[in-house]
Design an enzyme around this catalytic site. Structure first.
Site, PDB file in Angstrom:
ATOM      1  N   VAL A  13     -18.836  15.339 -24.755  1.00  0.00           N
ATOM      2  CA  VAL A  13     -18.939  13.945 -25.142  1.00  0.00           C
ATOM      3  C   VAL A  13     -17.629  13.556 -25.801  1.00  0.00           C
ATOM      4  CG1 VAL A  13     -19.952  14.424 -27.398  1.00  0.00           C
ATOM      5  CG2 VAL A  13     -20.337  12.210 -26.333  1.00  0.00           C
ATOM      6  N   SER A  14     -17.126  12.362 -25.480  1.00  0.00           N
ATOM      7  CA  SER A  14     -15.886  11.892 -26.099  1.00  0.00           C
ATOM      8  C   SER A  14     -16.191  11.267 -27.448  1.00  0.00           C
ATOM      9  CB  SER A  14     -15.193  10.863 -25.189  1.00  0.00           C
ATOM     10  OG  SER A  14     -15.974   9.688 -25.122  1.00  0.00           O
ATOM     11  N   THR A  15     -15.153  10.971 -28.215  1.00  0.00           N
ATOM     12  CA  THR A  15     -15.332  10.369 -29.532  1.00  0.00           C
ATOM     13  C   THR A  15     -16.037   9.027 -29.415  1.00  0.00           C
ATOM     14  OG1 THR A  15     -13.294  11.444 -30.249  1.00  0.00           O
ATOM     15  CG2 THR A  15     -14.136   9.654 -31.625  1.00  0.00           C
ATOM     16  N   GLU A  17     -18.008   7.964 -26.963  1.00  0.00           N
ATOM     17  CA  GLU A  17     -19.389   8.177 -26.555  1.00  0.00           C
ATOM     18  C   GLU A  17     -20.228   8.693 -27.705  1.00  0.00           C
ATOM     19  OE1 GLU A  17     -18.594   9.352 -21.863  1.00  0.00           O
ATOM     20  OE2 GLU A  17     -18.360  10.835 -23.441  1.00  0.00           O
ATOM     21  N   GLN A  18     -19.627   9.539 -28.542  1.00  0.00           N
ATOM     22  CA  GLN A  18     -20.328  10.078 -29.696  1.00  0.00           C
ATOM     23  C   GLN A  18     -20.733   8.951 -30.641  1.00  0.00           C
ATOM     24  OE1 GLN A  18     -20.914  13.399 -30.033  1.00  0.00           O
ATOM     25  NE2 GLN A  18     -22.012  13.221 -31.970  1.00  0.00           N
TER      26      GLN A  18
END
Length: 546
Positions: A13-15, A17-18
């Site tokens: 998960v990307s930042t 998306e997080q």
């Protein structure tokens, strides 16, 4: 009896998306675990990259660990929630899947319901990958379109430079206003005024550094930092946007032909008259002939300053004797001194011919005197063994931090379930804990990769002697450009001692170097021709200190 399928689960998960989906990693893992339970598959490993973009493999330590474990045949299949968890670009996705297939490891996406063990599965992967990349590119284009429209209306995009700061206009932070930071603005005016008065980039940077000033990121001023400030029309109250396209991949090669200029909504720091005067000087200096350095500098970038550790770069001095003859002396000097001035470092110059002779002689000695090379090999193996304990200790510290953060998350969840803290406070604290946890988990993954490299088989004397011997032959027979390329690929670092003489030479050989550069016998006629078809990055490295 059917053989149990060994599965490796990968989640990412990307930042961004997080921030939008706080439990997306946990949701991915839970879904994939249940799927494996249904089919009685054995989960032999879980690889999770948290807060990492999928646009490249760099910084994705868990993906790197997964690919190495695939080479060791630790599992039969890789399972992901969606194929774009593995890579955002179709070409990267296909490359990763190809690496897996070469090691008889299948790739399966749960959401898209395909696996690469079948022809249709491979076709579906290629089609879905292309559709996914099209979708991503469409989103990127829409974002760029919005940024361009903002720029045309005089609004700034991205981070603000020194002299300004961005403040929120509404509670949600969607609208911001740029205001002047007067202390920083005075510094910007000083830079423009000094340049307009005839001072050069290095002189300005040196003066600022001596007075203790720092850039927006807290670093000393360099000639590049000064240049960027002088070339930025934002300080004159204007907006410039779209100078470069695809900066992350093409950098300064991606110059755009559709640069946007507009009057900005933000206040100017310098006058229009000062801006135009500086730009006129910048334009005149840009067409002045560049300083030319005679000679071939073999070690630029890999020889290090003994004071600050920065790379040393080419420099020279020109002296006239009584009869008018010019004597040119060539050196390697600290790049930080040349860029940022004497408050940051000193020249620490070493004669060019002296440094290059010392490096090549050190390699020749290792080849011709077996007792020296044996001592080096023994030192390498001892060093590799000695690195394991500190890495193990750091790994234990990191794991303790992870356990503590996980415990804190459980504590806050318990308080929330008992209605002892409100939802907003719980969400805010949980986000903070997740950010800290992501940092520690990434550090743990990196340590695991380092430990894996250090626990490799001891280096043999015969292998080292063979590699160094062939390198020595190549470095003396190749043309300059090929010698320099080879030197930069083989020599990891050259350090100077306190007397500004060559102290140590660290060589680094990896699988690709040995295959493409050193696989031809020194006596072969086509040695030079085959010297430079390097492709890809190797997964293991052999380092020598001479």
């Amino acid at each position: 009896m059917n053989q149990t399928i060994r599965v490796a689960i990968y989640a990412r998960v990307s930042t961004e998306e997080q921030a939008e989906h706080g439990y997306s990693i946990d949701a991915q893992l839970d879904t994939l675990r249940r799927y494996c339970d249904i089919y009685n598959w054995e989960i032999v490993g879980e690889y999770v990259d948290r807060g990492v973009s999928g646009k490249s493999i760099e910084g994705r330590y868990e993906l790197q660990r997964l690919l190495r474990d695939a080479q060791d045949r630790k599992f039969d299949e890789v399972l992901v929630w969606k194929f774009n968890r593995m890579a955002r670009k179709n070409i990267d996705l296909l490359h990763i899947v190809d690496l897996l297939e070469k090691n008889n490891v299948a790739f399966r996406s749960l959401s898209e319901s395909f696996d690469t063990t079948t022809s249709m599965g491979k076709f579906a992967l290629q089609m879905m990958g292309a559709v996914g990349e099209l979708e991503r590119n469409t989103i990127v284009d829409n974002v760029k379109m919005g940024h361009k429209q903002r720029a045309r209306t005089g609004k700034h995009n991205g981070k603000v430079p020194i002299g300004y700061r961005s403040v929120k206009v509404d509670e949600r932070g969607r609208e911001t206003r740029i205001v002047v930071v007067e202390e920083e603005a005075a510094l910007v005016r000083n830079i423009f005024e000094k340049y307009a008065a005839g001072h050069g980039l290095k002189a300005i940077a040196n003066d600022l550094n001596h007075r203790g000033h720092k850039t927006k990121t807290g670093k000393p001023f360099s000639t590049c930092a000064i240049r960027d400030i002088l070339d930025n029309p934002m300080f004159a109250g204007k907006i410039r946007y779209n100078r470069y396209e695809n900066w992350a991949e093409r950098r300064r090669k991606g110059k755009s032909s559709e640069i946007i200029f507009a009057e900005g909504h933000h206040p100017a720091i310098i006058s229009e008259e000062l801006w135009e005067k500086v730009q006129l000087l910048r334009q005149k200096k840009s067409v002045m002939p560049k300083k030319r350095f005679e000679g071939e500098y073999l070690l630029t970038g890999i020889i290090r300053c003994p004071e600050c550790g920065a790379a040393m770069t080419a420099s020279r001095t020109v002296n006239r004797v009584k009869d008018g003859t010019k004597i040119v002396r060539m050196y390697y000097s600290c790049s930080r001194f040349r860029s940022e001035g004497s408050s940051v470092c000193h020249a620490n110059s070493i004669r060019k011919d002296e440094a290059e002779k010392a490096v090549t002689e050190r390699i020749r000695q290792a080849v011709n005197q077996p007792h020296i090379l044996k001592k080096v090999v023994r030192s390498i193996n001892e060093h590799r063994s000695g690195r394991i304990k500190p890495l193990r200790d750091e790994q234990a510290v990191v794991q303790a931090r992870i356990d503590k953060l996980e415990e804190k998350k459980r504590k806050y969840l318990g308080l929330y379930e008992m209605d002892e803290i409100d939802r907003d406070l719980f969400a805010e604290r949980l986000n903070d804990l997740n950010r800290e946890l992501n940092t520690e988990l990434t550090r743990r993954s990196k340590l695991e990769l380092e430990l894996r490299d250090d626990q490799a088989e001891p280096v043999s004397y015969e292998l080292v002697r063979s590699l160094v011997g062939r390198f020595d032959a190549l470095i003396h027979r190749s043309p300059f450009q090929q010698r320099k390329t080879l030197m930069h690929l083989i020599v990891k670092k050259i350090t100077l001692d306190e007397r500004k003489r060559v102290g140590s030479v660290e060589l680094a050989f990896n699988e690709e170097t040995e295959k493409h550069f050193l696989s031809v016998a020194p006596s072969a006629d086509n040695m030079v021709e085959r010297a430079f078809p390097l492709s890809g990055k190797a997964l293991s490295r052999l380092e020598l200190r001479l």
